[in-house]
Enzyme design. Structure first.
Site, PDB file in Angstrom:
ATOM      1  N   SER A 125      59.404  26.662  35.970  1.00  0.00           N
ATOM      2  CA  SER A 125      60.377  25.851  35.222  1.00  0.00           C
ATOM      3  C   SER A 125      61.758  25.760  35.861  1.00  0.00           C
ATOM      4  CB  SER A 125      60.512  26.383  33.793  1.00  0.00           C
ATOM      5  OG  SER A 125      59.383  26.029  33.032  1.00  0.00           O
ATOM      6  N   SER A 130      63.597  25.428  27.817  1.00  0.00           N
ATOM      7  CA  SER A 130      62.573  25.165  28.841  1.00  0.00           C
ATOM      8  C   SER A 130      61.461  24.290  28.283  1.00  0.00           C
ATOM      9  CB  SER A 130      61.995  26.478  29.388  1.00  0.00           C
ATOM     10  OG  SER A 130      61.394  26.262  30.652  1.00  0.00           O
ATOM     11  N   LYS A 141      62.951  22.258  36.485  1.00  0.00           N
ATOM     12  CA  LYS A 141      63.688  21.450  35.517  1.00  0.00           C
ATOM     13  C   LYS A 141      65.128  21.214  35.965  1.00  0.00           C
ATOM     14  CE  LYS A 141      60.951  22.687  31.412  1.00  0.00           C
ATOM     15  NZ  LYS A 141      59.932  23.591  31.908  1.00  0.00           N
TER      16      LYS A 141
END
Length: 480
Positions: free
Chosen positions: A60, A301, A63
């Site tokens: 993640s 997230s 991102k």
């Protein structure tokens, strides 16, 4: 500002020659792939690096890449806009023709908001059909490289143009000792859940290698199988919708009824390009601005928000239906054009980092963070990152629970199977602000080591290494 960003990016080309002392740093996890970089947040000067050019799974932390592209291409005030159109004759609420809802991938859209949107259209009777338009996106609703056995879970919910209630249903599994397990979902949810699950003790679970499994069949039916341990409180269930068309039709039918709209025809899916048709707008619904959407992506997230943003970037950048393929290419082109940031051999499969196909270098993430730190159009992203011991995914992260680290770290976490990553900013005790990337891949320990940790003997090597690395960077201002 462009010259500064160019300079910072060019500085990254020297990462391979940066060196550091490691005498006081605890060993990295055995057999793992580890990379890290520590740099000055203002100048971009590399103070420590290790394997900065190694391609690793970002999880993640990817991102950060997606939201930077969103900030540069769309701006903080951009919003999703879901609209209602009609064609035919409309007179005093009676529509002789079709009504169309143009879904655009708004991950915040709820069934109640769809109800209110339909009510604001002023239509009370539709002699034709209600069309659920999904032309905004094309191709698969999940990125390549996802795990097949995660498909039933809500963090992998389909990222379609039609998103209602996060394309997710919550339920519960009751597993009382001595009784058959029982699964439930709220009565208003148009899904069916059944259970053929044994309730057994932990010894029996281990002996038989039994686990809780799920079979999925259309339209949105889930059958739980296997076994589970007893528990007084119900086990929470969160099912990702599999049949988006059936889900959208069921919730739209509910919304029509709640809005007091009578439909003579049927509810149908469509992929109509409105510019090519004789459609007239009636009402619209706007999502929160990109700043609030990005807060959810970075702080919580959220995969659904991130991947919808990626597909939207593909649609906006190329002026065509958004997909994972054109979304990832759009991110590359936006970062190159707007920040002179070339992702080189890195591989993007989605916007969330959920795919195992994603590959990024620590130096790529560092370049992204330096743009966030120094580009006025992107600096607002930094304020949305989780803070150690205070917010988001860093609120309870065990590697940052020491009181001396509280509030000192703003960073994006990244965790999938065998991966534990962290990338962001830290405030050193000497008053300097640093940019850092710490990637740990291929993490695994022996079954006996895992049993020892479960019994309170020792701790996870990756967690220990992350804590010691961060402590060294915060308290000493260096990694050594």
């Amino acid at each position: 500002m462009r010259s500064t960003i160019v300079g910072l990016t060019a500085l990254l080309l020297g990462l391979g020659t940066a060196h550091m002392a490691q005498a006081a740093l605890s060993p990295a996890p055995d057999n793992a792939q580890v990379a890290w970089i520590l740099a000055d947040a203002k100048t971009g000067n590399i103070e420590a690096s290790h394997n900065g050019e190694l391609l690793l799974k970002p999880a993640s932390t990817q991102k950060l890449v997606t939201t930077l592209a969103g900030a540069l291409a769309l701006g903080p005030d951009w919003r999703y806009q879901t609209q209602v159109y009609y064609r035919g004759q409309l007179n005093e609420g009676h529509l002789v023709g079709d009504l169309l809802v143009d879904f655009v991938g708004d991950p915040t859209l709820k069934r109640e908001q769809l109800r209110d949107l339909l009510k604001r259209s002023g239509v009370t009777h539709i002699s034709g059909n209600l069309l659920l338009n999904q032309a905004r996106f094309s191709g698969y609703d999940r990125g390549n490289g996802g795990s097949w056995n995660d498909l039933s879970l809500c963090y992998t919910a389909p990222v379609s143009a039609l998103i209602l209630d996060r394309n997710c249903v919550q339920g519960a599994l009751y597993a009382n000792a001595g009784q058959a397990a029982r699964a439930t979902v709220p009565a208003h949810q148009p899904v069916k859940v059944s259970a053929e699950v044994e309730v057994v003790n932990s010894t029996e679970q281990k002996r038989s290698f039994c686990s809780l499994d799920v079979e999925m069949t259309p339209p949105n039916q889930y059958r739980l199988l296997g076994c589970i341990g007893p528990r007084k409180e119900p086990w929470p269930l969160r099912f990702a919708i599999q049949d988006v068309s059936a889900w959208g039709q069921d919730l739209s039918r509910w919304a029509l009824g709640q809005a007091g709209i009578r439909l003579s025809g049927t509810i149908k899916d469509s992929r109509i390009h409105l510019a090519e048709q004789d459609w007239q707008p009636l009402a619209s619904h706007q999502s929160p601005p990109l700043t609030e959407l990005t807060r959810v992506i970075l702080e919580q997230s959220d995969n659904l928000y991130a991947d919808s943003l990626l597909r939207t970037l593909g649609a906006e950048h190329f002026q065509q239906a958004g997909s994972f393929a054109n979304g990832t290419q759009a991110v590359r082109e936006i970062l190159l054009k707007e920040a002179n940031l070339n992702l080189g051999p890195s591989w993007l499969a989605d916007g969330s980092g959920l795919s195992a196909h994603n590959l990024l270098r620590a130096q790529d993430l560092l370049a992204v963070l330096l743009v966030i730190a120094n580009e006025p159009r992107a600096q607002w992203l930094k304020d949305l990152l989780p803070v150690s011991g205070e917010s988001g995914t860093l609120l309870y992260r065990k590697s940052v629970q020491d009181p001396s680290l509280k509030g000192k770290i703003q960073a994006k976490t990244g965790t999938i199977a065998h991966v534990q990553n962290l990338a962001g900013f830290l405030d050193a005790d000497n008053g300097q602000q640093k940019v850092f990337v710490l990637l740990q891949n291929a993490l695994s320990i022996s079954p006996q080591h895992e049993k020892d940790i479960a019994a309170g003997i020792g701790e996870w090597p990756a967690r220990r290494f992350e804590r010691d690395w961060l402590s060294s960077a915060v308290h000493q201002g260096v990694i050594k």
